[in-house]
Scaffold this active site. Sequence first.
Site, PDB file in Angstrom:
ATOM      1  N   SER A 121      53.720  69.924 -84.228  1.00 29.17           N
ATOM      2  CA  SER A 121      53.836  69.274 -82.927  1.00 29.17           C
ATOM      3  C   SER A 121      53.785  70.267 -81.775  1.00 29.17           C
ATOM      4  O   SER A 121      54.210  71.421 -81.907  1.00 29.17           O
ATOM      5  CB  SER A 121      55.161  68.502 -82.867  1.00 29.17           C
ATOM      6  OG  SER A 121      55.439  68.043 -81.556  1.00 29.17           O
ATOM      7  N   TYR A 145      50.528  66.891 -77.285  1.00 32.53           N
ATOM      8  CA  TYR A 145      51.006  66.004 -76.222  1.00 32.53           C
ATOM      9  C   TYR A 145      50.319  66.502 -74.957  1.00 32.53           C
ATOM     10  O   TYR A 145      50.691  67.549 -74.422  1.00 32.53           O
ATOM     11  CB  TYR A 145      52.519  66.086 -76.053  1.00 32.53           C
ATOM     12  CG  TYR A 145      53.321  65.338 -77.082  1.00 32.53           C
ATOM     13  CD1 TYR A 145      53.286  63.947 -77.131  1.00 32.53           C
ATOM     14  CD2 TYR A 145      54.134  66.014 -77.982  1.00 32.53           C
ATOM     15  CE1 TYR A 145      54.041  63.248 -78.062  1.00 32.53           C
ATOM     16  CE2 TYR A 145      54.894  65.319 -78.918  1.00 32.53           C
ATOM     17  CZ  TYR A 145      54.842  63.938 -78.945  1.00 32.53           C
ATOM     18  OH  TYR A 145      55.592  63.258 -79.865  1.00 32.53           O
ATOM     19  N   THR A 171      48.004  62.743 -79.400  1.00 32.72           N
ATOM     20  CA  THR A 171      48.916  61.598 -79.367  1.00 32.72           C
ATOM     21  C   THR A 171      48.764  60.867 -78.038  1.00 32.72           C
ATOM     22  O   THR A 171      48.888  61.475 -76.971  1.00 32.72           O
ATOM     23  CB  THR A 171      50.370  62.067 -79.556  1.00 32.72           C
ATOM     24  OG1 THR A 171      50.532  62.531 -80.890  1.00 32.72           O
ATOM     25  CG2 THR A 171      51.349  60.933 -79.320  1.00 32.72           C
ATOM     26  N   LYS A 240      45.987  59.637 -82.248  1.00 36.23           N
ATOM     27  CA  LYS A 240      47.209  59.116 -82.857  1.00 36.23           C
ATOM     28  C   LYS A 240      47.929  58.168 -81.907  1.00 36.23           C
ATOM     29  O   LYS A 240      48.055  58.434 -80.718  1.00 36.23           O
ATOM     30  CB  LYS A 240      48.151  60.271 -83.220  1.00 36.23           C
ATOM     31  CG  LYS A 240      49.471  59.838 -83.860  1.00 36.23           C
ATOM     32  CD  LYS A 240      50.311  61.045 -84.250  1.00 36.23           C
ATOM     33  CE  LYS A 240      51.599  60.631 -84.948  1.00 36.23           C
ATOM     34  NZ  LYS A 240      52.586  60.035 -84.044  1.00 36.23           N
ATOM     35  N   HIS A 264      54.790  55.669 -83.704  1.00 36.60           N
ATOM     36  CA  HIS A 264      55.707  56.777 -83.429  1.00 36.60           C
ATOM     37  C   HIS A 264      57.041  56.575 -84.143  1.00 36.60           C
ATOM     38  O   HIS A 264      58.100  56.956 -83.644  1.00 36.60           O
ATOM     39  CB  HIS A 264      55.935  56.896 -81.913  1.00 36.60           C
ATOM     40  CG  HIS A 264      55.916  58.299 -81.396  1.00 36.60           C
ATOM     41  ND1 HIS A 264      54.823  58.848 -80.800  1.00 36.60           N
ATOM     42  CD2 HIS A 264      56.867  59.266 -81.378  1.00 36.60           C
ATOM     43  CE1 HIS A 264      55.099  60.094 -80.422  1.00 36.60           C
ATOM     44  NE2 HIS A 264      56.339  60.372 -80.772  1.00 36.60           N
TER      45      HIS A 264
END
Length: 369
Positions: A121, A145, A171, A240, A264
Site C-alpha cells: 500500500s 492512493y 484504488t 481497484k 475495501h
Amino acid sequence: MVMTNGYEQNENEKTLDILNLTQLEADAKKIIPTGGFGYIVSGSEDEWTLQANRKAFQHRQIVPKALSNIEDPQTDTNVFGLGLKTPIMMAPAAAQGLAHAKGEVDTAKGVAKAGGLMAQSTYSSTSIADTAAGGEGAPQFFQLYMSKDWDFNRSLLDEAKQAGVKAIILTVDATVGGYREADIINHFQFPIPMANLIKFSEGDGEGKGISEIYASAAQKIGPDDVKRIIDYTDLPVIVKGIESPEDALYAIGAGAAGVYVSNHGGRQLNGGPASFDVLESVAKAVNHQVPVIFDSGVRRGSDVFKAIALGADLVGIGRPAIYGLALGGADGVYSVFEHLNNELKIVMQLAGTKTIEDIKHAELLNVQY
C-alpha cells in the site's frame, strides 16, 4: 515488544496452529493495542456492508462432483504472466506496523514463501524498496492512493518501478475515508510513521487520523487518470474498487490491464453491496478481456473457490493475513496462506476440480438465505 511513540509493536516470529481464520481475530485482539486493532478490524458506519461481505458467500452453493476421478488438486495458476503457487494474494492494506514491528517486510516474506502475490500500500509502514526486498524477488504489485499532488504520485511510481513491482493497483473507491466509528471512540491517530509519506509534503502520517491522511487524496478520479498512470509508468494498471459493470468497462476502455472487485473490506461506502454479490455481473461485463481480482470478506477455502467460480482470477485477503502477522510475523502470514490453501484443496477435491482452471467451470447453485 518494541515501543514506538508509546505504541507497543510485538516481534513474534513463529508458525501458527490454525483452527480457522475467524479464530485469528480474537487471538490478535489480545496482542494488538486497542487503537491499532480497532483501525484494522472496523468497517464504516454501523458496519452493515462489512457484515454483508461474509453473509454473501451463503448466496451460492458448491455442487459436489464425486465421480470425477481426480486426486491431488493443484492450486498453481498464471495471472498477468506471473506463475503463482496459489490464486490467493495479499490485498494492499495500510499500516501493518500496527500489527508487528517488521510490518509489510514480514508480510512480503510470508507471502513469498507461500508462492503468492503481494500488493503493498501507499500507506505502508515500510518503504516500497524495503517491502520489495522482503519478498526476495517474488512478484509484487504497488497500490497507489492517488494524491492531488502529481509530483507526489510521480515520486511513488518512480520508486515502485525502481523496486521492480510488476503492476500498479490504482484504488478509486477511497477519495474520502469512510466514517469509521471505532477510530473515533478510540481517538485513534497513527502512532507509527508511514514510510512512503516521510520524505514528502504530506508529512509522515504520525499523529494523524484517517480523515487527515485522506485529505491529501485526489477526490476526482476518472478514466484519464488511469491513462496517465499507464503512460507514465509503462506498467500494467489494475483499477481497484470496482463494484459495477459500468465502472469495469470504463476502466478497460481507459487501458486498464485488470479489474479489482472490492468494497475495501466494508471500510468505505456502508450500505453498498457485498463484493461477492456483484462479482458475477462485473466478471460477465469484463468477459475475459482482462484478469479479475476479488477481495472483501474471504475467510474460507470455499470462499476462494466460489469467487473463482464466479469469475475471479485472483482472490485477495487482508485482515486474516494481518492477524497472522501479529501472531507470528512472516511465518504467521505463511501459516494463514497455507491454511487457506489447504481448505481450498479439500473443496477442490470434493467438487471434482483438479486445477484452478477447472474451478472456473464449476457449478454453483444460486440460493438466498
